[in-house]
Motif scaffolding. Structure first.
Motif, PDB file in Angstrom:
ATOM      1  N   ARG A  81       0.843  -1.190   0.000  1.00 51.20           N
ATOM      2  CA  ARG A  81       0.000   0.000   0.000  1.00 51.20           C
ATOM      3  C   ARG A  81       0.888   1.252   0.000  1.00 51.20           C
ATOM      4  NH1 ARG A  81      -5.303  -0.931   1.217  1.00 51.20           N
ATOM      5  NH2 ARG A  81      -5.825  -3.044   1.938  1.00 51.20           N
ATOM      6  N   PRO A  82       0.369   2.389  -0.467  1.00 54.08           N
ATOM      7  CA  PRO A  82       1.157   3.626  -0.418  1.00 54.08           C
ATOM      8  C   PRO A  82       1.693   3.948   0.973  1.00 54.08           C
ATOM      9  CG  PRO A  82      -0.784   3.938  -1.799  1.00 54.08           C
ATOM     10  CD  PRO A  82      -0.912   2.574  -1.178  1.00 54.08           C
ATOM     11  N   ARG A  83       0.961   3.538   2.033  1.00 55.23           N
ATOM     12  CA  ARG A  83       1.394   3.818   3.395  1.00 55.23           C
ATOM     13  C   ARG A  83       2.774   3.202   3.680  1.00 55.23           C
ATOM     14  NH1 ARG A  83      -1.160   5.341   8.080  1.00 55.23           N
ATOM     15  NH2 ARG A  83      -0.328   4.514  10.039  1.00 55.23           N
ATOM     16  N   ALA A  84       3.033   1.998   3.141  1.00 59.37           N
ATOM     17  CA  ALA A  84       4.322   1.341   3.356  1.00 59.37           C
ATOM     18  C   ALA A  84       5.451   2.145   2.717  1.00 59.37           C
ATOM     19  CB  ALA A  84       4.287  -0.077   2.792  1.00 59.37           C
ATOM     20  N   PHE A  85       5.221   2.668   1.514  1.00 58.47           N
ATOM     21  CA  PHE A  85       6.235   3.491   0.870  1.00 58.47           C
ATOM     22  C   PHE A  85       6.435   4.798   1.638  1.00 58.47           C
ATOM     23  CE2 PHE A  85       6.084   0.606  -2.601  1.00 58.47           C
ATOM     24  CZ  PHE A  85       7.203   0.848  -3.391  1.00 58.47           C
ATOM     25  N   GLY A  86       5.393   5.292   2.267  1.00 61.54           N
ATOM     26  CA  GLY A  86       5.545   6.488   3.102  1.00 61.54           C
ATOM     27  C   GLY A  86       6.446   6.230   4.289  1.00 61.54           C
ATOM     28  N   PHE A  87       6.304   5.057   4.927  1.00 58.75           N
ATOM     29  CA  PHE A  87       7.186   4.686   6.034  1.00 58.75           C
ATOM     30  C   PHE A  87       8.645   4.650   5.570  1.00 58.75           C
ATOM     31  CE2 PHE A  87       3.916   2.155   8.765  1.00 58.75           C
ATOM     32  CZ  PHE A  87       3.369   3.358   9.170  1.00 58.75           C
ATOM     33  N   VAL A  88       8.868   4.006   4.426  1.00 58.49           N
ATOM     34  CA  VAL A  88      10.236   3.865   3.922  1.00 58.49           C
ATOM     35  C   VAL A  88      10.810   5.218   3.519  1.00 58.49           C
ATOM     36  CG1 VAL A  88      11.652   2.843   2.089  1.00 58.49           C
ATOM     37  CG2 VAL A  88       9.895   1.472   3.220  1.00 58.49           C
ATOM     38  N   ALA A  89       9.978   6.095   2.938  1.00 54.23           N
ATOM     39  CA  ALA A  89      10.450   7.431   2.571  1.00 54.23           C
ATOM     40  C   ALA A  89      10.900   8.208   3.804  1.00 54.23           C
ATOM     41  CB  ALA A  89       9.347   8.197   1.843  1.00 54.23           C
ATOM     42  N   THR A  90      10.147   8.075   4.902  1.00 53.19           N
ATOM     43  CA  THR A  90      10.540   8.733   6.150  1.00 53.19           C
ATOM     44  C   THR A  90      11.852   8.173   6.662  1.00 53.19           C
ATOM     45  OG1 THR A  90       8.210   9.087   6.708  1.00 53.19           O
ATOM     46  CG2 THR A  90       9.800   9.258   8.497  1.00 53.19           C
ATOM     47  N   GLY A  91      11.974   6.848   6.665  1.00 55.69           N
ATOM     48  CA  GLY A  91      13.215   6.225   7.123  1.00 55.69           C
ATOM     49  C   GLY A  91      14.408   6.611   6.276  1.00 55.69           C
ATOM     50  N   MET A  92      14.211   6.692   4.955  1.00 57.86           N
ATOM     51  CA  MET A  92      15.317   7.046   4.078  1.00 57.86           C
ATOM     52  C   MET A  92      15.786   8.475   4.318  1.00 57.86           C
ATOM     53  SD  MET A  92      17.459   6.004   1.941  1.00 57.86           S
ATOM     54  CE  MET A  92      16.744   4.378   1.659  1.00 57.86           C
ATOM     55  N   SER A  93      14.886   9.361   4.692  1.00 58.61           N
ATOM     56  CA  SER A  93      15.292  10.731   5.013  1.00 58.61           C
ATOM     57  C   SER A  93      16.278  10.737   6.179  1.00 58.61           C
ATOM     58  CB  SER A  93      14.062  11.573   5.357  1.00 58.61           C
ATOM     59  OG  SER A  93      13.197  11.689   4.256  1.00 58.61           O
ATOM     60  N   PHE A  94      16.009   9.938   7.193  1.00 56.48           N
ATOM     61  CA  PHE A  94      16.915   9.874   8.331  1.00 56.48           C
ATOM     62  C   PHE A  94      18.223   9.168   7.972  1.00 56.48           C
ATOM     63  CE2 PHE A  94      12.964  10.786  10.526  1.00 56.48           C
ATOM     64  CZ  PHE A  94      13.375  11.648  11.528  1.00 56.48           C
ATOM     65  N   VAL A  95      18.163   8.186   7.081  1.00 57.43           N
ATOM     66  CA  VAL A  95      19.383   7.530   6.628  1.00 57.43           C
ATOM     67  C   VAL A  95      20.285   8.526   5.905  1.00 57.43           C
ATOM     68  CG1 VAL A  95      20.290   5.831   4.992  1.00 57.43           C
ATOM     69  CG2 VAL A  95      18.414   5.216   6.515  1.00 57.43           C
ATOM     70  N   LEU A  96      19.692   9.343   5.044  1.00 58.81           N
ATOM     71  CA  LEU A  96      20.472  10.353   4.329  1.00 58.81           C
ATOM     72  C   LEU A  96      21.060  11.373   5.298  1.00 58.81           C
ATOM     73  CD1 LEU A  96      18.142  10.926   1.248  1.00 58.81           C
ATOM     74  CD2 LEU A  96      20.295   9.653   1.319  1.00 58.81           C
ATOM     75  N   PHE A  97      20.277  11.747   6.312  1.00 61.27           N
ATOM     76  CA  PHE A  97      20.783  12.687   7.316  1.00 61.27           C
ATOM     77  C   PHE A  97      21.964  12.077   8.081  1.00 61.27           C
ATOM     78  CE2 PHE A  97      20.737  14.136  11.762  1.00 61.27           C
ATOM     79  CZ  PHE A  97      20.986  15.485  11.567  1.00 61.27           C
ATOM     80  N   ALA A  98      21.856  10.798   8.432  1.00 60.90           N
ATOM     81  CA  ALA A  98      22.953  10.136   9.137  1.00 60.90           C
ATOM     82  C   ALA A  98      24.206  10.096   8.281  1.00 60.90           C
ATOM     83  CB  ALA A  98      22.540   8.721   9.538  1.00 60.90           C
ATOM     84  N   GLY A  99      24.041   9.821   6.991  1.00 60.65           N
ATOM     85  CA  GLY A  99      25.193   9.823   6.099  1.00 60.65           C
ATOM     86  C   GLY A  99      25.808  11.192   5.947  1.00 60.65           C
ATOM     87  N   LEU A 100      24.963  12.212   5.911  1.00 61.18           N
ATOM     88  CA  LEU A 100      25.452  13.586   5.792  1.00 61.18           C
ATOM     89  C   LEU A 100      26.301  13.975   6.993  1.00 61.18           C
ATOM     90  CD1 LEU A 100      24.984  16.194   3.975  1.00 61.18           C
ATOM     91  CD2 LEU A 100      23.302  16.831   5.681  1.00 61.18           C
ATOM     92  N   VAL A 101      25.812  13.670   8.191  1.00 62.87           N
ATOM     93  CA  VAL A 101      26.527  14.050   9.403  1.00 62.87           C
ATOM     94  C   VAL A 101      27.821  13.261   9.557  1.00 62.87           C
ATOM     95  CG1 VAL A 101      26.397  14.062  11.924  1.00 62.87           C
ATOM     96  CG2 VAL A 101      24.432  14.799  10.569  1.00 62.87           C
ATOM     97  N   SER A 102      27.763  11.949   9.272  1.00 69.32           N
ATOM     98  CA  SER A 102      28.939  11.109   9.494  1.00 69.32           C
ATOM     99  C   SER A 102      30.063  11.434   8.513  1.00 69.32           C
ATOM    100  CB  SER A 102      28.554   9.633   9.374  1.00 69.32           C
ATOM    101  OG  SER A 102      28.114   9.328   8.059  1.00 69.32           O
ATOM    102  N   ASP A 103      29.717  11.814   7.284  1.00 74.67           N
ATOM    103  CA  ASP A 103      30.754  12.115   6.299  1.00 74.67           C
ATOM    104  C   ASP A 103      31.396  13.468   6.558  1.00 74.67           C
ATOM    105  OD1 ASP A 103      32.359  12.116   4.036  1.00 74.67           O
ATOM    106  OD2 ASP A 103      30.776  12.850   2.739  1.00 74.67           O
TER     107      ASP A 103
END
Length: 337
Positions: free
Chosen positions: A18-40
């Motif tokens: 369902r679209p809701r599942a992709f919404g969960f993953v989109a939220t998680g990916m935003s935090f993954v990108l933020f973690a990569g930004l800070v760590s690099d």
């Protein structure tokens, strides 16, 4: 090929979710990108543009800093997942991939500097094949959003393993010695400020879409963004090589100037063909590939195509060149504007 494989995986799993599942993953990916930004911290970019190659001690110091930062973020995400519910738990699983990504950074720096893209392709092909196989298998088995979340960890783990084999230095041993990379901090912060601006824009947009339209609307937006990966085949390939290539060519100003002009010409023409075809076909393409429940995602595509047509050619031609000259501040001003 890597982006097309990822797109094909979305075609397989989207009808099962369902679209809701992709919404969960989109939220998680935003935090993954933020973690990569800070760590690099942009320190890797400083080592890529520098004339002299990085020493093993510098790479070890960078690896130690990034590994420590990503492990701390993983622990924090896991601690917050319990009281905040399912969406936080999905995010915590995805953030757990970041320590494996950090292990790849030294190898990526060395391969980018020497323009050994065949070896980088081996790493990234392994990542996408393993993650897509895992995602399709687990989603088909009924694990739903957890299949997509854990595929992020599988992707990073596969990349770290393959990098250990293809990089001449192997997996660099972390060496806590921040003093060795302190001179890179100035350029690194300005470099990452550009990425942070785009990441902040995306995160604010995700929050606003979810707040005003719900998580299902965020899922539609996330799928539309994945559809836009098709024209990014051109842009990402050129963005990818422009910075390290310009870093090697910057001392030869006439040659670098000609290359900037050629990049504008080639990118404008190539993007024109791809974006026109995508915008025109979207009303039938989206429901035909993903199912009728995704039809509303079509509305995003024309505007996104127009944005890429305006900005793509200019950014490909100039951004890598300015970074190679050390003028990350000019890129930051343009990005903020």
């Amino acid at each position: 090929v890597i982006l097309l494989l990822g797109f094909s995986g979305n075609v397989v799993v989207a009808p099962l979710l369902r679209p809701r599942a992709f919404g969960f993953v989109a939220t998680g990916m935003s935090f993954v990108l933020f973690a990569g930004l800070v760590s690099d911290g942009g320190l890797g970019a400083g080592l890529i543009r520098r004339a002299e190659p990085p020493s093993s001690e510098e790479l070890g110091a960078l690896s130690a800093l990034q590994l420590g930062a990503t492990l701390a973020m993983t622990a924090l995400a896991a601690a917050l997942a319990v009281p905040l519910g399912r969406i936080a738990a999905v995010t915590a699983v995805m953030v757990a991939s970041m320590p494996f990504v950090a292990l790849q950074f030294p190898g990526r720096i060395l391969l980018e500097r020497s323009l050994r893209y065949r070896r980088l392709v081996a790493v990234e092909m392994s990542q996408v094949l393993c993650s897509q196989a895992w995602a399709i298998t687990t989603v088909a088995a009924g694990f739903g959003v957890w299949g997509l979340a854990t595929a992020t960890v599988i992707r990073a783990l596969a990349g770290a393993v393959v990098m250990a084999f293809v990089c001449p230095a192997g997996l660099v041993r972390p060496l806590p010695a921040f003093r060795l990379i302190r001179p890179l901090v100035g350029f690194g912060l300005r470099f990452q400020a550009v990425n942070a601006t785009w990441l902040l824009r995306d995160q604010i947009l995700n929050v606003c879409v979810a707040a005003l339209g719900g998580v299902a609307q965020l899922g539609l937006w996330a799928l539309a963004k994945r559809l836009m990966e098709v024209p990014y085949l051109i842009l990402q390939s050129l963005w990818r090589v422009s910075f390290p290539t310009m870093s090697r060519l910057a001392p030869d100003e006439p040659r670098a100037t000609r290359l900037v002009q050629q990049a504008v010409e080639v990118t404008s023409v190539g993007m024109g063909f791809v974006l026109t075809a995508l915008a025109g076909s979207a009303p039938g393409l989206v429901p035909g590939l993903f199912g009728s429940q995704w039809r509303d995602a079509t509305a995003v595509v024309p505007g996104a195509c127009l944005g890429l047509a305006v900005s793509g050619a200019v950014s490909v031609a100039t951004q890598g060149y300015l970074y190679a000259l050390g003028d990350a501040q000019a890129v930051l001003r343009a990005t903020l504007l």
